[in-house]
Scaffold this motif. Structure first.
Motif, PDB file in Angstrom:
ATOM      1  N   GLN A  39      -0.279 -40.908  36.547  1.00  0.00           N
ATOM      2  CA  GLN A  39      -0.427 -42.342  36.269  1.00  0.00           C
ATOM      3  C   GLN A  39      -0.526 -42.637  34.772  1.00  0.00           C
ATOM      4  O   GLN A  39      -1.403 -42.124  34.083  1.00  0.00           O
ATOM      5  N   ALA A  40       0.393 -43.487  34.298  1.00  0.00           N
ATOM      6  CA  ALA A  40       0.353 -43.944  32.906  1.00  0.00           C
ATOM      7  C   ALA A  40       0.361 -45.470  32.874  1.00  0.00           C
ATOM      8  O   ALA A  40       0.984 -46.091  32.025  1.00  0.00           O
ATOM      9  N   PHE A  41      -0.327 -46.076  33.832  1.00  0.00           N
ATOM     10  CA  PHE A  41      -0.428 -47.539  33.930  1.00  0.00           C
ATOM     11  C   PHE A  41      -1.845 -47.886  34.375  1.00  0.00           C
ATOM     12  O   PHE A  41      -2.587 -47.027  34.853  1.00  0.00           O
ATOM     13  N   SER A  42      -2.211 -49.129  34.227  1.00  0.00           N
ATOM     14  CA  SER A  42      -3.570 -49.574  34.560  1.00  0.00           C
ATOM     15  C   SER A  42      -3.555 -50.516  35.756  1.00  0.00           C
ATOM     16  O   SER A  42      -2.663 -51.351  35.889  1.00  0.00           O
ATOM     17  N   LEU A  43      -4.542 -50.353  36.636  1.00  0.00           N
ATOM     18  CA  LEU A  43      -4.779 -51.321  37.717  1.00  0.00           C
ATOM     19  C   LEU A  43      -6.223 -51.805  37.564  1.00  0.00           C
ATOM     20  O   LEU A  43      -6.528 -52.603  36.706  1.00  0.00           O
ATOM     21  N   LYS A  44      -7.142 -51.313  38.385  1.00  0.00           N
ATOM     22  CA  LYS A  44      -8.536 -51.756  38.275  1.00  0.00           C
ATOM     23  C   LYS A  44      -9.197 -51.205  37.014  1.00  0.00           C
ATOM     24  O   LYS A  44     -10.045 -51.853  36.418  1.00  0.00           O
ATOM     25  N   HIS A  45      -8.814 -49.992  36.636  1.00  0.00           N
ATOM     26  CA  HIS A  45      -9.376 -49.356  35.446  1.00  0.00           C
ATOM     27  C   HIS A  45      -8.289 -49.251  34.378  1.00  0.00           C
ATOM     28  O   HIS A  45      -7.128 -48.993  34.675  1.00  0.00           O
ATOM     29  N   HIS A  46      -8.686 -49.428  33.146  1.00  0.00           N
ATOM     30  CA  HIS A  46      -7.740 -49.267  32.040  1.00  0.00           C
ATOM     31  C   HIS A  46      -7.390 -47.796  31.882  1.00  0.00           C
ATOM     32  O   HIS A  46      -8.275 -46.932  31.836  1.00  0.00           O
ATOM     33  N   TYR A  47      -6.095 -47.521  31.798  1.00  0.00           N
ATOM     34  CA  TYR A  47      -5.623 -46.156  31.594  1.00  0.00           C
ATOM     35  C   TYR A  47      -4.966 -46.049  30.231  1.00  0.00           C
ATOM     36  O   TYR A  47      -3.907 -46.620  29.978  1.00  0.00           O
TER      37      TYR A  47
ATOM     38  N   PRO B 230      -4.786 -43.117  26.592  1.00  0.00           N
ATOM     39  CA  PRO B 230      -4.513 -41.699  26.325  1.00  0.00           C
ATOM     40  C   PRO B 230      -5.511 -40.747  26.983  1.00  0.00           C
ATOM     41  O   PRO B 230      -5.114 -39.685  27.471  1.00  0.00           O
ATOM     42  N   GLY B 231      -6.768 -41.132  27.026  1.00  0.00           N
ATOM     43  CA  GLY B 231      -7.770 -40.238  27.604  1.00  0.00           C
ATOM     44  C   GLY B 231      -7.560 -39.996  29.080  1.00  0.00           C
ATOM     45  O   GLY B 231      -7.672 -38.867  29.570  1.00  0.00           O
ATOM     46  N   GLU B 232      -7.249 -41.065  29.803  1.00  0.00           N
ATOM     47  CA  GLU B 232      -7.037 -40.943  31.258  1.00  0.00           C
ATOM     48  C   GLU B 232      -5.762 -40.154  31.565  1.00  0.00           C
ATOM     49  O   GLU B 232      -5.697 -39.370  32.520  1.00  0.00           O
ATOM     50  N   VAL B 233      -4.733 -40.372  30.726  1.00  0.00           N
ATOM     51  CA  VAL B 233      -3.489 -39.618  30.914  1.00  0.00           C
ATOM     52  C   VAL B 233      -3.740 -38.138  30.652  1.00  0.00           C
ATOM     53  O   VAL B 233      -3.334 -37.269  31.434  1.00  0.00           O
ATOM     54  N   GLN B 234      -4.426 -37.839  29.568  1.00  0.00           N
ATOM     55  CA  GLN B 234      -4.685 -36.449  29.232  1.00  0.00           C
ATOM     56  C   GLN B 234      -5.572 -35.780  30.272  1.00  0.00           C
ATOM     57  O   GLN B 234      -5.404 -34.584  30.581  1.00  0.00           O
ATOM     58  N   ALA B 235      -6.495 -36.518  30.867  1.00  0.00           N
ATOM     59  CA  ALA B 235      -7.356 -35.943  31.916  1.00  0.00           C
ATOM     60  C   ALA B 235      -6.519 -35.479  33.102  1.00  0.00           C
ATOM     61  O   ALA B 235      -6.788 -34.422  33.691  1.00  0.00           O
ATOM     62  N   GLN B 236      -5.492 -36.251  33.447  1.00  0.00           N
ATOM     63  CA  GLN B 236      -4.623 -35.872  34.567  1.00  0.00           C
ATOM     64  C   GLN B 236      -3.763 -34.659  34.221  1.00  0.00           C
ATOM     65  O   GLN B 236      -3.573 -33.753  35.049  1.00  0.00           O
ATOM     66  N   VAL B 237      -3.235 -34.639  32.992  1.00  0.00           N
ATOM     67  CA  VAL B 237      -2.414 -33.502  32.556  1.00  0.00           C
ATOM     68  C   VAL B 237      -3.252 -32.221  32.585  1.00  0.00           C
ATOM     69  O   VAL B 237      -2.801 -31.171  33.058  1.00  0.00           O
ATOM     70  N   THR B 238      -4.485 -32.312  32.104  1.00  0.00           N
ATOM     71  CA  THR B 238      -5.381 -31.152  32.099  1.00  0.00           C
ATOM     72  C   THR B 238      -5.735 -30.724  33.520  1.00  0.00           C
ATOM     73  O   THR B 238      -5.751 -29.526  33.843  1.00  0.00           O
ATOM     74  N   ALA B 239      -6.007 -31.701  34.379  1.00  0.00           N
ATOM     75  CA  ALA B 239      -6.340 -31.392  35.772  1.00  0.00           C
ATOM     76  C   ALA B 239      -5.181 -30.688  36.470  1.00  0.00           C
ATOM     77  O   ALA B 239      -5.382 -29.729  37.237  1.00  0.00           O
TER      78      ALA B 239
ATOM     79  N   PRO C 103      -4.310 -41.708  40.574  1.00  0.00           N
ATOM     80  CA  PRO C 103      -5.707 -41.941  40.976  1.00  0.00           C
ATOM     81  C   PRO C 103      -5.941 -43.309  41.595  1.00  0.00           C
ATOM     82  O   PRO C 103      -6.781 -43.448  42.503  1.00  0.00           O
ATOM     83  N   SER C 104      -5.211 -44.329  41.139  1.00  0.00           N
ATOM     84  CA  SER C 104      -5.417 -45.687  41.651  1.00  0.00           C
ATOM     85  C   SER C 104      -4.973 -45.842  43.102  1.00  0.00           C
ATOM     86  O   SER C 104      -5.306 -46.830  43.757  1.00  0.00           O
ATOM     87  N   HIS C 105      -4.204 -44.856  43.607  1.00  0.00           N
ATOM     88  CA  HIS C 105      -3.668 -44.970  44.964  1.00  0.00           C
ATOM     89  C   HIS C 105      -4.538 -44.279  46.010  1.00  0.00           C
ATOM     90  O   HIS C 105      -4.196 -44.273  47.190  1.00  0.00           O
ATOM     91  N   TRP C 106      -5.637 -43.680  45.587  1.00  0.00           N
ATOM     92  CA  TRP C 106      -6.522 -43.000  46.536  1.00  0.00           C
ATOM     93  C   TRP C 106      -7.702 -43.908  46.900  1.00  0.00           C
ATOM     94  O   TRP C 106      -8.208 -44.648  46.069  1.00  0.00           O
ATOM     95  N   GLY C 107      -8.148 -43.809  48.143  1.00  0.00           N
ATOM     96  CA  GLY C 107      -9.318 -44.547  48.582  1.00  0.00           C
ATOM     97  C   GLY C 107     -10.596 -43.798  48.271  1.00  0.00           C
ATOM     98  O   GLY C 107     -10.577 -42.576  48.034  1.00  0.00           O
ATOM     99  N   PRO C 108     -11.725 -44.471  48.270  1.00  0.00           N
ATOM    100  CA  PRO C 108     -13.021 -43.823  48.004  1.00  0.00           C
ATOM    101  C   PRO C 108     -13.286 -42.687  48.990  1.00  0.00           C
ATOM    102  O   PRO C 108     -13.039 -42.817  50.198  1.00  0.00           O
TER     103      PRO C 108
ATOM    104  N   PRO D  31     -11.974 -42.435  42.965  1.00  0.00           N
ATOM    105  CA  PRO D  31     -10.863 -41.677  42.387  1.00  0.00           C
ATOM    106  C   PRO D  31     -10.268 -42.286  41.117  1.00  0.00           C
ATOM    107  O   PRO D  31      -9.982 -41.559  40.161  1.00  0.00           O
ATOM    108  N   GLU D  32     -10.097 -43.614  41.093  1.00  0.00           N
ATOM    109  CA  GLU D  32      -9.448 -44.214  39.924  1.00  0.00           C
ATOM    110  C   GLU D  32     -10.288 -44.040  38.660  1.00  0.00           C
ATOM    111  O   GLU D  32      -9.755 -43.924  37.556  1.00  0.00           O
TER     112      GLU D  32
END
Length: 510
Positions: free
Chosen positions: A468-476, A478-487, A424-429, A437-438
């Protein structure tokens, strides 16, 4: 002996001599058997000969009862140039005897002119694993047997079935009929990937107990079923002690971990082992090649210098260079022979940036086609070792593949799976209609993966995304990881590879 008897014998002998001299001796038709079949090119080779070529002047040739003109050569009469329709025919060669009360010399050949090649089709190719075996079923029209790979297989009622112990990347089937016509069918053999839930581990991380043990704990808890272990990374270093000659020559071979021991350990736990191989971003090969004068091995700018931009000097090698390609394939083959279940290429692309400012010595096709050809050759190389082949691709390649020479539908036909980096951190608005996206990992991942699923449809390739299992602008967490797995699952893809450059993973996200 009475005089009368002697005179009679002399008369008989004279008649026989006259008879033999009155008809051509050794009259023959070459390259045409009676009752056989022949192609047009085979018909062109048919020739009429005699022991004394001069006697051929008395020969009359008929086809289907009609006299035809042959071409008189020095030693034979050729029928070259005589056009016949497909189907049955009769060739009659008649040499008149100069003695009218004696029979002519006659040779007759009944034959079929056949220019239609057999038709070969494949109904089903059933391979459960690249390790084999593979069963091939199909149909043939116009032949009694078919060559399937290296096997000759009989055709019964127009059908055939063959089992090959090894699974080729490309299967060639060929059937020949009695006339010599050849029908050929060539196809890529797809082997469905079983899927996986994996995490990335660098060579150095695997050699560090503090990082390795938490990953093994994830495996014991059934949170993951595969480990991605670096073979050759972005630095150009090979993590284990490679025996590839060029790797040793340029100093790329390292001994951070024992590849065979690592593979055996993970296999012993029931895990898949995915070997990540960074292909064309290779500073070790780039620098060694430049210093050795092998400048064609590097991607270059219009001034002839190595392409740098944000990669660093000597960092990007030339994907079109045969030596660069052979080096990466040699490393891939070695890793597959050591037991890696998958060879997953990364940086299998050109550098991003304006193509007009770059030079790739030896490039004769589009960059996209060159990458496709490299992947085709790679799969042919690793398949005999029982390994799957994957390609990591940019998320933007779904709609802007020419920016980095990754044509997703084209390359998908030559890999077992595509691994899009949909972080998600690699996509533009605004990408896929997602404003941020992030901050919305579910939305962007589901939309982008759905696009890749559509692009790879009917290619035989599976989609296994990098998440993505790392943080850039937004903290990532367990919730963010699980959201991607579910998506990903909601988009129809249950497999994934988690990326954290620090190789630290929290099981709560799984």
């Amino acid at each position: 002996m009475p005089v009368a008897a002697a005179v009679a014998l002399l008369l008989v002998a004279g008649v026989i001599t006259t008879f033999l001299q009155a008809r051509p001796t050794g009259l023959a038709v070459a390259e045409l058997s009676d009752g056989g079949a022949v192609t047009h090119s085979g018909w062109e080779r048919v020739a009429i000969t005699a022991d004394d070529p001069g006697e051929l002047d008395r020969v009359v040739v008929e086809v289907d009862g009609k006299a035809v003109e042959g071409r008189r050569g020095e030693k034979a009469v050729s029928l070259s140039g005589l056009q016949l329709a497909e189907g049955p025919h009769t060739l009659t060669v008649r040499a008149a005897n100069s003695l009218p009360w004696l029979p002519d010399a006659v040779i007759e050949r009944r034959f079929t002119l056949d220019n239609t090649p057999p038709k070969v089709s494949v109904d089903q190719v059933d391979a459960k694993s690249p390790k084999g075996p593979v069963t091939v079923r199909g149909a043939v029209e116009g032949a009694d047997e078919v060559q399937v790979g290296d096997q000759k297989v009989p055709v019964k009622d127009g059908k055939f079935e063959a089992t090959l112990q090894a699974v080729p990347a490309t299967l060639v089937l060929e059937a020949k009929d009695a006339a010599g016509n050849s029908g050929r069918h060539e196809m890529a053999v797809k082997v469905p990937h079983p899927g996986m839930r994996a995490v990335h581990m660098s060579a150095a991380a695997w050699a560090t107990e503090e990082l390795r043990e938490p990953v093994l704990a994830l495996a014991r808890d059934k949170k993951i079923d595969a480990v991605q272990l670096d073979i050759k990374d972005e630095s150009g270093e090979i993590g284990y002690a490679s025996q590839v000659p060029l790797a040793q020559q340029i100093g790329a071979s390292r001994g951070y971990y024992d590849a065979k021991a690592a593979v055996d350990q993970l296999h012993g736990m029931g895990l898949r082992v995915v070997g990540r191989l960074v292909a064309f971003r290779d500073p070790v090969l780039g620098k060694a090649s430049w210093e050795a004068g092998a400048h064609d091995r590097l991607a270059r700018n219009k001034g002839g210098g190595p392409w740098t931009r944000h990669y660093g000097e000597y960092a990007f090698t030339n994907f079109a260079n045969p030596e660069v390609r052979e080096y990466n394939i040699a490393v891939a083959k070695e890793a597959a022979s050591l037991g890696f279940d998958d060879i997953l290429y990364d940086y299998v692309r050109r550098p991003d940036g304006p193509l007009s400012q770059m030079e790739f010595a030896g490039l004769t096709v589009t960059p996209e086609q060159s990458i496709v050809d490299f992947l085709r050759d790679s799969r042919a190389a690793v398949r005999p070792h029982g390994a799957y082949l994957g390609a990591s691709v940019f998320g933007i390649a779904a709609h802007s593949g020419t920016d980095i020479a990754q044509d997703i539908p084209a390359l998908s036909a030559h890999v077992d799976y595509v691994a899009p980096m949909v972080y998600p951190s690699h996509w533009g608005p605004g990408e896929y209609g997602v404003d941020n996206p992030e901050a919305k990992p579910y939305d962007i991942v589901k939309a982008s993966i759905a696009n890749f699923v559509e692009l790879t449809k009917d290619t035989g390739a599976t989609v296994i995304p990098w998440l993505q299992a790392f943080s850039l602008k937004h903290h990532y967490g367990p919730g963010e990881v699980q959201a991607q797995v579910t998506a990903s699952a909601d988009a129809g893809v249950k497999s994934f590879l988690l990326w954290n450059p620090a190789c630290r993973y929290d099981s709560a996200g799984l």
